[in-house]
Design a protein around this motif. Structure first.
Motif, PDB file in Angstrom:
ATOM      1  N   ALA A 172       3.528  11.876  72.437  1.00 33.55           N
ATOM      2  CA  ALA A 172       4.206  10.578  72.570  1.00 33.55           C
ATOM      3  C   ALA A 172       3.270   9.412  72.862  1.00 33.55           C
ATOM      4  N   PRO A 173       2.347   9.127  71.950  1.00 37.49           N
ATOM      5  CA  PRO A 173       1.523   7.930  72.137  1.00 37.49           C
ATOM      6  C   PRO A 173       2.351   6.649  72.027  1.00 37.49           C
ATOM      7  N   CYS A 174       3.553   6.757  71.450  1.00 36.81           N
ATOM      8  CA  CYS A 174       4.367   5.573  71.234  1.00 36.81           C
ATOM      9  C   CYS A 174       4.841   4.920  72.530  1.00 36.81           C
ATOM     10  N   ASP A 175       5.002   5.710  73.605  1.00 40.69           N
ATOM     11  CA  ASP A 175       5.467   5.109  74.863  1.00 40.69           C
ATOM     12  C   ASP A 175       4.414   5.161  75.959  1.00 40.69           C
ATOM     13  N   GLY A 176       3.171   5.468  75.573  1.00 36.65           N
ATOM     14  CA  GLY A 176       2.083   5.459  76.537  1.00 36.65           C
ATOM     15  C   GLY A 176       1.972   6.712  77.367  1.00 36.65           C
ATOM     16  N   SER A 177       2.609   7.814  76.919  1.00 35.10           N
ATOM     17  CA  SER A 177       2.550   9.049  77.706  1.00 35.10           C
ATOM     18  C   SER A 177       1.183   9.717  77.648  1.00 35.10           C
ATOM     19  N   THR A 234      -0.005  19.167  45.947  1.00 34.48           N
ATOM     20  CA  THR A 234       0.215  18.491  47.225  1.00 34.48           C
ATOM     21  C   THR A 234      -0.955  18.788  48.150  1.00 34.48           C
ATOM     22  N   TRP A 235      -1.381  17.759  48.877  1.00 32.58           N
ATOM     23  CA  TRP A 235      -2.434  17.902  49.875  1.00 32.58           C
ATOM     24  C   TRP A 235      -1.856  17.624  51.253  1.00 32.58           C
ATOM     25  N   LEU A 236      -2.389  18.294  52.242  1.00 30.08           N
ATOM     26  CA  LEU A 236      -2.052  17.995  53.635  1.00 30.08           C
ATOM     27  C   LEU A 236      -3.188  17.139  54.195  1.00 30.08           C
ATOM     28  N   LYS A 237      -2.841  15.985  54.724  1.00 28.53           N
ATOM     29  CA  LYS A 237      -3.847  14.997  55.127  1.00 28.53           C
ATOM     30  C   LYS A 237      -3.787  14.731  56.626  1.00 28.53           C
ATOM     31  N   LEU A 238      -4.956  14.741  57.264  1.00 27.90           N
ATOM     32  CA  LEU A 238      -5.081  14.289  58.651  1.00 27.90           C
ATOM     33  C   LEU A 238      -5.626  12.875  58.600  1.00 27.90           C
ATOM     34  N   THR A 239      -4.788  11.918  58.941  1.00 28.13           N
ATOM     35  CA  THR A 239      -5.119  10.514  58.718  1.00 28.13           C
ATOM     36  C   THR A 239      -6.209  10.019  59.667  1.00 28.13           C
ATOM     37  N   ARG A 240      -6.827   8.915  59.274  1.00 20.28           N
ATOM     38  CA  ARG A 240      -7.788   8.208  60.108  1.00 20.28           C
ATOM     39  C   ARG A 240      -7.141   6.887  60.536  1.00 20.28           C
ATOM     40  N   GLU A 241      -6.623   6.830  61.747  1.00 25.42           N
ATOM     41  CA  GLU A 241      -5.985   5.639  62.294  1.00 25.42           C
ATOM     42  C   GLU A 241      -5.995   5.771  63.813  1.00 25.42           C
ATOM     43  N   PRO A 242      -5.581   4.750  64.554  1.00 26.85           N
ATOM     44  CA  PRO A 242      -5.648   4.835  66.018  1.00 26.85           C
ATOM     45  C   PRO A 242      -4.986   6.088  66.594  1.00 26.85           C
ATOM     46  N   TRP A 243      -3.855   6.483  66.060  1.00 24.69           N
ATOM     47  CA  TRP A 243      -3.171   7.708  66.505  1.00 24.69           C
ATOM     48  C   TRP A 243      -2.951   8.599  65.266  1.00 24.69           C
ATOM     49  N   PRO A 244      -3.946   9.401  64.881  1.00 25.97           N
ATOM     50  CA  PRO A 244      -3.863  10.176  63.639  1.00 25.97           C
ATOM     51  C   PRO A 244      -2.654  11.119  63.607  1.00 25.97           C
ATOM     52  N   ARG A 245      -2.209  11.421  62.406  1.00 25.83           N
ATOM     53  CA  ARG A 245      -1.068  12.317  62.196  1.00 25.83           C
ATOM     54  C   ARG A 245      -1.313  13.120  60.924  1.00 25.83           C
ATOM     55  N   ARG A 290       7.398   1.516  71.817  1.00 20.37           N
ATOM     56  CA  ARG A 290       8.809   1.864  71.839  1.00 20.37           C
ATOM     57  C   ARG A 290       9.045   3.101  72.687  1.00 20.37           C
ATOM     58  N   THR A 291      10.302   3.483  72.793  1.00 21.40           N
ATOM     59  CA  THR A 291      10.698   4.650  73.570  1.00 21.40           C
ATOM     60  C   THR A 291      10.371   5.924  72.796  1.00 21.40           C
ATOM     61  N   ALA A 292      10.002   6.964  73.528  1.00 22.12           N
ATOM     62  CA  ALA A 292       9.636   8.231  72.892  1.00 22.12           C
ATOM     63  C   ALA A 292      10.832   8.864  72.190  1.00 22.12           C
ATOM     64  N   CYS A 293      10.518   9.687  71.159  1.00 24.59           N
ATOM     65  CA  CYS A 293      11.565  10.355  70.385  1.00 24.59           C
ATOM     66  C   CYS A 293      11.932  11.692  71.028  1.00 24.59           C
ATOM     67  N   VAL A 294      12.857  12.407  70.382  1.00 22.71           N
ATOM     68  CA  VAL A 294      13.330  13.678  70.922  1.00 22.71           C
ATOM     69  C   VAL A 294      12.232  14.743  70.934  1.00 22.71           C
ATOM     70  N   LEU A 295      11.243  14.648  70.039  1.00 19.96           N
ATOM     71  CA  LEU A 295      10.149  15.631  70.028  1.00 19.96           C
ATOM     72  C   LEU A 295       9.343  15.559  71.314  1.00 19.96           C
ATOM     73  N   ALA A 296       9.191  14.346  71.859  1.00 20.29           N
ATOM     74  CA  ALA A 296       8.482  14.203  73.121  1.00 20.29           C
ATOM     75  C   ALA A 296       9.275  14.856  74.254  1.00 20.29           C
ATOM     76  N   GLU A 297      10.601  14.696  74.226  1.00 15.48           N
ATOM     77  CA  GLU A 297      11.445  15.314  75.248  1.00 15.48           C
ATOM     78  C   GLU A 297      11.371  16.842  75.168  1.00 15.48           C
ATOM     79  N   MET A 298      11.135  17.385  73.968  1.00 15.57           N
ATOM     80  CA  MET A 298      11.007  18.842  73.776  1.00 15.57           C
ATOM     81  C   MET A 298       9.565  19.310  74.004  1.00 15.57           C
ATOM     82  N   GLU A 299       8.686  18.377  74.418  1.00 15.17           N
ATOM     83  CA  GLU A 299       7.270  18.667  74.655  1.00 15.17           C
ATOM     84  C   GLU A 299       6.553  19.160  73.397  1.00 15.17           C
ATOM     85  N   ARG A 300       6.993  18.631  72.260  1.00 15.12           N
ATOM     86  CA  ARG A 300       6.338  18.960  70.999  1.00 15.12           C
ATOM     87  C   ARG A 300       5.541  17.776  70.453  1.00 15.12           C
ATOM     88  N   CYS A 301       5.472  16.695  71.213  1.00 11.38           N
ATOM     89  CA  CYS A 301       4.691  15.516  70.822  1.00 11.38           C
ATOM     90  C   CYS A 301       4.114  14.874  72.078  1.00 11.38           C
TER      91      CYS A 301
END
Length: 571
Positions: free
Chosen positions: A389-394, A315-326, A376-387
């Motif tokens: 949240a690029p998904c909602d423009g934060s 297994t490899w851990l990958k840091l993706t190349r995309e607009p919002w990498p993960r 879309r609306t941010a997930c619970v990780l954003a509410e816990m300040e662990r993300c």
């Protein structure tokens, strides 16, 4: 591995340790003691030392001395041994008698009947007298007799009983020299019996066990065609299917041990019962043998090998190349300009490293694909300040990109941010006596640091088109290896008297062609490249040629690995 480039043979005289020492060439010193009792812990002392030195059935010398115990000999001991207080009054003390015995026994294999008792006393008084104890090999005739002499021949394995079985020329009488002489006859009787079962070397004698089934013992001839040389051996069944693959510095001696020594691994004992043939692949050096073993195991996937059968399952851990990498876990490295960490041999270790990184870097953990605009609306990780949240423009793209650059730097060159933050959390949890949670964070961090160090070391070697290195072996000649993109391409040993430069150039010219691979993936398996790295980093290795740049980051993960892996968390 290709057949042509890797076979200049190791044809010089090998050491006895590699070949196995024939019993007729071994010098044995058979020793016996008389004492005031049965335990040094109770203050018992030596009253007599007797020894006989033999080789090839011939007596080379004898040693005998009474020892003044500086204590009264118990009456029942005096009756048993015939040694009285008057007899030892003028005898030398142990401080004088022991050095004399050690000088007599020097260079021998110590033999005793119940060696734990006799050798235990000798070692104890060597420590007490501050006398250096030689690194003796020890053989116990009691342990050996238990595998050879059955209850139908003798009621027990006492020296007196065995002396009768083997018709010893001396009757044991609880005097040291007489008992040592009787033990010599017992030793020779045991060796004569075992010789008929194929036991011919000291190593086979030391490892002999009656637990080896007679059917397996009859197969010892399967090893006779193998050379006394380093290489790989393959056990096969009646249909030529490979059952088990191993490696050794001496093929014949190692394979013979499967049929003459006790095999504690149930699976391997079962394999020997099934095997009908053994083949060997002779190798120029032990490193080549180790590499060939890995490649053959991966090719044949023998059922009785537990490790290295599926090098492709990583297994490899990958840091993706995309607009919002993960970060994501993947099975292989692609030519996609992404950054990779690994390979991990288990998915659990990869998930643990992923969790350690997510604790420090609040990048998104979702798998959604979206562009630069929020969708879309941010997930619970954003509410816990662990993300972020690029998904909602934060977060704006520039801020997110800065965090990703910091993460990339952690993966590839400098893991300090992760190490420092996790250490701080571990300390805070330990202060609260939440030791289990702190240990959990430590284990996650250790998985990440190991993976980062491994990636950096493999990437450095994989990036080099060629590394040529040499090391002087025990026989005085130089073993040479050619490594290309992390793969062993050629191996050989410079023959005595040969032109070293010409030999190395010839080895390079005949070496396997190896093409570079994608990203940090070695041209071989990660396990092969790591074995090569361990050899390259071993004492005495000299770099002959390095094509390209072979270097790890100065601030890399390797500097944290040793410290972290020895860290404990507790009160």
């Amino acid at each position: 591995m290709t057949a042509a480039p890797l076979t200049p043979r190791w044809d010089a005289q090998r050491s006895f340790d590699e070949l196995g020492r024939p019993l007729h060439d071994v010098t044995f010193c058979v020793v016996d003691l008389e004492t005031t009792g049965g335990s040094v812990a109770d203050g018992d002392m030596i009253t007599e030392i007797g020894a006989v030195k033999v080789r090839g059935g011939e007596v080379l010398g004898e040693f005998q001395t009474l020892v003044n115990p500086h204590t009264s000999i118990p009456a029942f001991i005096a009756v048993l041994t015939g040694i009285t207080n008057g007899m030892v009054a003028d005898a030398p003390p142990i401080g004088a008698a022991l050095p004399a015995f050690l000088e007599f026994a020097a260079g021998s294999v110590l033999v005793a009947h119940n060696a734990r008792f006799d050798v235990g006393f000798l070692r104890h008084f060597a420590r007490e007298q501050d006398i250096a104890w030689p690194d003796f090999e020890v053989l116990d005739t009691v342990k050996l007799a238990r595998h050879v002499v059955g209850r139908d021949e003798a009621p027990n394995h006492k020296l007196s009983s065995l002396a009768r079985v083997f018709r010893a020329g001396t009757t044991p009488n609880h005097r040291a020299l007489a008992d040592a002489r009787a033990t010599v006859d017992v030793l020779h009787g045991l060796m004569e019996r075992l010789g008929g079962l194929g036991v011919q070397t000291l190593e086979e004698l030391q490892g002999y066990s009656s637990k080896v089934a007679s059917a397996a013992r009859r197969k010892r001839h399967l090893a006779e065609h193998l050379p006394h040389a380093p290489g790989v051996y393959l056990f096969r069944d009646d249909s030529a299917r490979v059952l088990y693959i191993g490696t050794s510095r001496d093929l014949r001696r190692r394979v013979r041990s499967y049929f003459t020594a006790s095999e504690k691994r149930t699976r391997i004992g079962e394999m020997v019962q099934i095997a009908s043939s053994v083949s060997g692949v002779e190798c120029a050096t032990p490193l080549e043998a180790s590499v060939r073993e890995l490649r053959l195991i991966a090719e044949h996937k023998p059922p009785y090998n537990r490790r290295s059968r599926h090098p492709e399952k990583v297994t490899w851990l990958k840091l993706t190349r995309e607009p919002w990498p993960r970060l994501s876990l993947v099975k292989r490295v692609l030519d996609d300009d992404a950054d990779y960490l690994g390979p991990f041999s288990s998915r659990a270790a990869a998930e643990s490293s992923l969790a350690a990184l997510h604790e420090v870097f609040p990048i998104r953990q979702c798998n959604d694909r979206f562009g630069h605009r929020p969708q879309r609306t941010a997930c619970v990780l954003a509410e816990m300040e662990r993300c972020l949240a690029p998904c909602d423009g934060s977060v704006d793209p520039q801020t997110y990109a800065a965090v990703v650059r910091q993460l990339r730097d952690t993966l590839l060159t400098r893991p300090d941010d992760v190490v420092d933050l996790v250490h701080a959390r571990m300390s805070a949890l330990a202060e609260q006596e939440r030791f289990e949670e702190a240990a959990h964070h430590r284990d996650r961090l250790a998985d990440f640091v190991r993976a980062a160090a491994r990636t950096q070391r493999l990437t450095a070697l994989t990036g080099c088109p060629e590394v040529v290195a040499a090391r002087r072996e025990d026989d005085g000649r130089w073993a040479v290896h050619v490594v290309r993109h992390g793969r062993l391409a050629a191996a050989g040993v410079i023959p005595a008297g040969a032109d070293a430069v010409a030999y190395v150039e010839g080895l390079r010219a005949s070496a396997e062609t190896v093409l570079p691979t994608i990203g940090p993936t070695p041209a071989a398996t990660a396990e092969e490249s790591e074995r090569i790295l361990r050899w390259l980093e071993s004492p005495g290795v000299r770099l002959v040629e390095v094509v390209g740049e072979w270097a790890c980051p100065v601030q890399g993960a390797g500097r944290h690995a040793t410290t972290l892996l020895t860290t404990t968390v507790g009160a």
